[in-house]
Design a protein around this motif. Structure first.
Motif, PDB file in Angstrom:
ATOM      1  N   ASP A   8     -22.868  33.783  -0.121  1.00 26.64           N
ATOM      2  CA  ASP A   8     -23.312  32.723   0.778  1.00 26.64           C
ATOM      3  C   ASP A   8     -23.892  33.374   2.025  1.00 26.64           C
ATOM      4  O   ASP A   8     -23.232  34.213   2.650  1.00 26.64           O
ATOM      5  CB  ASP A   8     -22.148  31.815   1.195  1.00 26.64           C
ATOM      6  N   VAL A   9     -25.113  32.996   2.375  1.00 27.88           N
ATOM      7  CA  VAL A   9     -25.795  33.600   3.512  1.00 27.88           C
ATOM      8  C   VAL A   9     -26.046  32.522   4.570  1.00 27.88           C
ATOM      9  O   VAL A   9     -26.567  31.452   4.267  1.00 27.88           O
ATOM     10  CB  VAL A   9     -27.136  34.238   3.085  1.00 27.88           C
ATOM     11  N   LEU A  10     -25.660  32.835   5.791  1.00 22.74           N
ATOM     12  CA  LEU A  10     -25.895  31.943   6.926  1.00 22.74           C
ATOM     13  C   LEU A  10     -26.265  32.813   8.117  1.00 22.74           C
ATOM     14  O   LEU A  10     -25.521  33.743   8.466  1.00 22.74           O
ATOM     15  CB  LEU A  10     -24.644  31.119   7.241  1.00 22.74           C
ATOM     16  N   ASN A  11     -27.422  32.550   8.704  1.00 22.60           N
ATOM     17  CA  ASN A  11     -27.899  33.346   9.852  1.00 22.60           C
ATOM     18  C   ASN A  11     -27.927  34.834   9.527  1.00 22.60           C
ATOM     19  O   ASN A  11     -27.490  35.679  10.324  1.00 22.60           O
ATOM     20  CB  ASN A  11     -27.046  33.086  11.096  1.00 22.60           C
ATOM     21  N   GLU A  12     -28.391  35.157   8.325  1.00 23.31           N
ATOM     22  CA  GLU A  12     -28.549  36.543   7.858  1.00 23.31           C
ATOM     23  C   GLU A  12     -27.231  37.301   7.727  1.00 23.31           C
ATOM     24  O   GLU A  12     -27.210  38.525   7.732  1.00 23.31           O
ATOM     25  CB  GLU A  12     -29.523  37.306   8.763  1.00 23.31           C
ATOM     26  N   LYS A  13     -26.124  36.573   7.598  1.00 25.70           N
ATOM     27  CA  LYS A  13     -24.803  37.183   7.413  1.00 25.70           C
ATOM     28  C   LYS A  13     -24.170  36.636   6.141  1.00 25.70           C
ATOM     29  O   LYS A  13     -24.444  35.513   5.733  1.00 25.70           O
ATOM     30  CB  LYS A  13     -23.903  36.879   8.612  1.00 25.70           C
ATOM     31  N   VAL A  14     -23.301  37.427   5.532  1.00 29.28           N
ATOM     32  CA  VAL A  14     -22.543  36.984   4.366  1.00 29.28           C
ATOM     33  C   VAL A  14     -21.306  36.265   4.883  1.00 29.28           C
ATOM     34  O   VAL A  14     -20.508  36.839   5.624  1.00 29.28           O
ATOM     35  CB  VAL A  14     -22.147  38.186   3.475  1.00 29.28           C
ATOM     36  N   PRO A  32     -26.628  41.126   3.352  1.00 18.97           N
ATOM     37  CA  PRO A  32     -26.511  40.503   2.030  1.00 18.97           C
ATOM     38  C   PRO A  32     -27.022  41.403   0.902  1.00 18.97           C
ATOM     39  O   PRO A  32     -26.464  41.401  -0.200  1.00 18.97           O
ATOM     40  CB  PRO A  32     -27.363  39.237   2.144  1.00 18.97           C
ATOM     41  N   LEU A  33     -28.048  42.197   1.176  1.00 23.34           N
ATOM     42  CA  LEU A  33     -28.578  43.088   0.142  1.00 23.34           C
ATOM     43  C   LEU A  33     -27.527  44.100  -0.293  1.00 23.34           C
ATOM     44  O   LEU A  33     -27.391  44.389  -1.485  1.00 23.34           O
ATOM     45  CB  LEU A  33     -29.829  43.804   0.643  1.00 23.34           C
ATOM     46  N   LYS A  34     -26.756  44.626   0.634  1.00 21.54           N
ATOM     47  CA  LYS A  34     -25.696  45.580   0.283  1.00 21.54           C
ATOM     48  C   LYS A  34     -24.663  44.922  -0.633  1.00 21.54           C
ATOM     49  O   LYS A  34     -24.212  45.524  -1.602  1.00 21.54           O
ATOM     50  CB  LYS A  34     -25.020  46.127   1.533  1.00 21.54           C
ATOM     51  N   PHE A  35     -24.299  43.674  -0.336  1.00 21.30           N
ATOM     52  CA  PHE A  35     -23.350  42.962  -1.188  1.00 21.30           C
ATOM     53  C   PHE A  35     -23.916  42.793  -2.596  1.00 21.30           C
ATOM     54  O   PHE A  35     -23.213  42.998  -3.584  1.00 21.30           O
ATOM     55  CB  PHE A  35     -22.999  41.597  -0.591  1.00 21.30           C
ATOM     56  N   ALA A  36     -25.188  42.429  -2.689  1.00 23.21           N
ATOM     57  CA  ALA A  36     -25.828  42.256  -3.995  1.00 23.21           C
ATOM     58  C   ALA A  36     -25.855  43.579  -4.757  1.00 23.21           C
ATOM     59  O   ALA A  36     -25.563  43.620  -5.958  1.00 23.21           O
ATOM     60  CB  ALA A  36     -27.241  41.708  -3.818  1.00 23.21           C
TER      61      ALA A  36
END
Length: 51
Positions: A8-14, A32-36
């Protein structure tokens, strides 16, 4: 059964929202890219992204 990890991304944060309440959020990270990429390294073939 297939399991789809979600980010879940909100304001460019997970984040995770408590019962959908934007005022009650937990921030898990700012990339978020690192999480993906981490999910992919763990074998995930699909990803559910909520923006």
């Amino acid at each position: 059964m297939k399991v789809y990890p979600a980010i879940d991304v909100l304001n460019e944060k997970v984040v995770r929202l408590y019962q959908g309440d934007y005022e009650q959020q937990t921030i898990f990270g700012e990339d978020p890219l690192k999480f993906a990429q981490d999910f992919k390294k763990q074998g995930a073939k699909y990803l559910h992204l909520v923006d």
